[in-house]
Motif scaffolding. Structure first.
Motif, PDB file in Angstrom:
ATOM      1  N   LEU A 162       4.311   9.348   8.485  1.00 58.88           N
ATOM      2  CA  LEU A 162       3.730   8.024   8.301  1.00 58.88           C
ATOM      3  C   LEU A 162       4.280   7.481   6.987  1.00 58.88           C
ATOM      4  CD1 LEU A 162       1.725   5.705   8.893  1.00 58.88           C
ATOM      5  CD2 LEU A 162      -0.036   7.086   7.755  1.00 58.88           C
ATOM      6  N   ILE A 163       4.911   6.314   7.047  1.00 56.93           N
ATOM      7  CA  ILE A 163       5.488   5.681   5.853  1.00 56.93           C
ATOM      8  C   ILE A 163       4.523   4.608   5.367  1.00 56.93           C
ATOM      9  CG2 ILE A 163       7.410   4.322   4.947  1.00 56.93           C
ATOM     10  CD1 ILE A 163       9.099   5.497   7.304  1.00 56.93           C
ATOM     11  N   VAL A 164       4.108   4.708   4.093  1.00 60.00           N
ATOM     12  CA  VAL A 164       3.177   3.736   3.524  1.00 60.00           C
ATOM     13  C   VAL A 164       3.829   3.081   2.306  1.00 60.00           C
ATOM     14  CG1 VAL A 164       0.871   3.345   2.595  1.00 60.00           C
ATOM     15  CG2 VAL A 164       1.251   5.199   4.258  1.00 60.00           C
ATOM     16  N   ASP A 165       4.086   1.780   2.411  1.00 59.77           N
ATOM     17  CA  ASP A 165       4.685   1.014   1.309  1.00 59.77           C
ATOM     18  C   ASP A 165       4.471  -0.457   1.613  1.00 59.77           C
ATOM     19  OD1 ASP A 165       6.659  -0.245  -0.559  1.00 59.77           O
ATOM     20  OD2 ASP A 165       7.213   1.848  -0.904  1.00 59.77           O
ATOM     21  N   GLU A 187       4.028   3.051  10.385  1.00 61.15           N
ATOM     22  CA  GLU A 187       4.175   2.489   9.052  1.00 61.15           C
ATOM     23  C   GLU A 187       2.897   1.758   8.686  1.00 61.15           C
ATOM     24  OE1 GLU A 187       7.570  -0.089   8.764  1.00 61.15           O
ATOM     25  OE2 GLU A 187       8.924   1.369   9.711  1.00 61.15           O
ATOM     26  N   ALA A 188       2.622   1.696   7.387  1.00 57.20           N
ATOM     27  CA  ALA A 188       1.472   0.953   6.881  1.00 57.20           C
ATOM     28  C   ALA A 188       1.900   0.195   5.629  1.00 57.20           C
ATOM     29  CB  ALA A 188       0.325   1.903   6.556  1.00 57.20           C
ATOM     30  N   ALA A 189       1.372  -1.036   5.475  1.00 56.36           N
ATOM     31  CA  ALA A 189       1.759  -1.887   4.355  1.00 56.36           C
ATOM     32  C   ALA A 189       0.755  -1.862   3.201  1.00 56.36           C
ATOM     33  CB  ALA A 189       1.951  -3.323   4.838  1.00 56.36           C
ATOM     34  N   ASN A 190      -0.371  -1.165   3.397  1.00 57.47           N
ATOM     35  CA  ASN A 190      -1.355  -1.038   2.314  1.00 57.47           C
ATOM     36  C   ASN A 190      -2.228   0.193   2.577  1.00 57.47           C
ATOM     37  OD1 ASN A 190      -3.808  -1.808   3.875  1.00 57.47           O
ATOM     38  ND2 ASN A 190      -2.800  -3.812   3.983  1.00 57.47           N
ATOM     39  N   GLY A 191      -3.083   0.490   1.626  1.00 58.86           N
ATOM     40  CA  GLY A 191      -3.907   1.690   1.722  1.00 58.86           C
ATOM     41  C   GLY A 191      -4.891   1.676   2.875  1.00 58.86           C
TER      42      GLY A 191
END
Length: 124
Positions: free
Chosen positions: A5-8, A31-35
């Motif tokens: 899982l890519i979080v940025d 993918e995730a763009a925030n917490g």
């Protein structure tokens, strides 16, 4: 295949990490763009490992890391953050991050770090 899982919050950074990982036999589970997204996607996708940026809108990487570790004490999270964030990186490690990678990312270092963490945990 190892699921990541890519979080940025930066789309270009997620794409750069995705390209490196897919080229090196990792499966990008999501993918995730925030917490907040990171926590939801972690629970939904159950990745083998997470790359976590620290500075993001809505919820920081530290806050997301704490929530993920509370949900799953065995979570494998690697902080990927910019130089000059040593205090936050130290806090992340104290709160369960397995390692950290400083941006700009070097392909070999990212791949070796993730493989090392995944291999260590196979033998335990």
């Amino acid at each position: 295949m190892k699921k990541v899982l890519i979080v940025d919050d930066a789309q270009f950074m997620r794409l750069a990490i995705r390209n490196i990982l897919e080229k090196n036999q990792f499966e990008v589970a999501g993918e995730a763009a925030n917490g907040i997204e990171a926590i939801q996607k972690y629970k939904e996708l159950k990745p083998d490992i997470v790359t976590m940026d620290l500075t993001m809108p809505e919820m920081t990487g530290i806050e997301a890391l704490k929530a993920i570790m509370e949900y799953d004490r065995g979570a494998k999270v690697v902080v990927v953050s910019a130089l000059g964030q040593e205090v936050q990186i130290k806090e992340a490690v104290i709160n369960g991050a397995r390692s950290f990678i400083v941006k700009p990312i070097k392909e070999e270092h990212l791949v070796n770090t993730l493989n090392k963490i995944l291999d260590i945990n196979k033998s335990i």
